[in-house]
Scaffold this active site. Structure first.
Site, PDB file in Angstrom:
ATOM      1  CE1 TYR A  28      -3.620  -2.542   0.302  1.00  0.00           C
ATOM      2  CE2 TYR A  28      -2.517  -3.277   2.287  1.00  0.00           C
ATOM      3  CZ  TYR A  28      -3.462  -3.463   1.314  1.00  0.00           C
ATOM      4  OH  TYR A  28      -4.257  -4.574   1.342  1.00  0.00           O
ATOM      5  CG  HIS A 105      -9.247  -2.162  -5.266  1.00  0.00           C
ATOM      6  ND1 HIS A 105      -9.665  -2.584  -4.030  1.00  0.00           N
ATOM      7  CD2 HIS A 105     -10.295  -2.327  -6.109  1.00  0.00           C
ATOM      8  CE1 HIS A 105     -10.920  -2.995  -4.118  1.00  0.00           C
ATOM      9  NE2 HIS A 105     -11.327  -2.843  -5.363  1.00  0.00           N
TER      10      HIS A 105
END
Length: 158
Positions: A28, A105
């Protein structure tokens, strides 16, 4: 849809996205949710649209927020987080409301394999931006404005 002022867009984040920057940086990155808010807010100003932000760790809160969004916003940028792999209620509300939803995402969840590659919510969304890091939110905002904002001459969206 909002006809009286600038286009209004909700950026809605799901469970654990409040932990960005400290949670699994290999997938991430190190950017935080505050970084996303700052970047999207700056782009929204440039594009002449209004953005609001929300983050919920509860599936029910996300469903409630999406139901309200159909009256309060012209579009939604949704990162359902882990709910994208399992939440039929989130998928159902995205499918039912007329408000355009672009799913985001940060990581390329499909390439991660296992349960990550099945996206339950994505088929209900208008579009999916996946694997672009936090810039994916900005790409989603640009896509929404391109597809849905009235043109300067009062005609159809770009």
């Amino acid at each position: 849809m909002n006809q009286t002022s600038a286009m209004r867009i909700l950026v809605l984040n799901g469970p654990n996205l409040n932990l960005l920057g400290e949670r699994d940086p290999a997938h991430y990155g190190t950017a935080t949710l505050a970084d996303i808010v700052q970047n999207v807010t700056a782009l929204a100003k440039e594009l002449g649209v209004e953005v609001d932000f929300a983050q919920h760790n509860s599936e029910g809160d996300i469903v409630d927020q999406l139901q309200r969004a159909r009256h309060d916003y012209d579009a939604v940028i949704l990162n359902p987080g882990p709910l994208s792999h399992s939440s039929l209620p989130v998928r159902d509300v995205v499918q039912v409301i007329d408000t355009p939803v672009v799913e985001v995402h940060i990581s390329n969840v499909i390439a991660r394999g296992g349960y990550h590659e099945k996206l339950v919510t994505a088929p209900a969304a208008e579009a999916v931006v996946c694997g672009c890091g936090i810039i994916g939110y900005e790409l989603a905002l640009r896509l929404i404005v391109h597809r849905h904002a009235p043109s300067a001459d009062g005609g159809e969206p770009g």
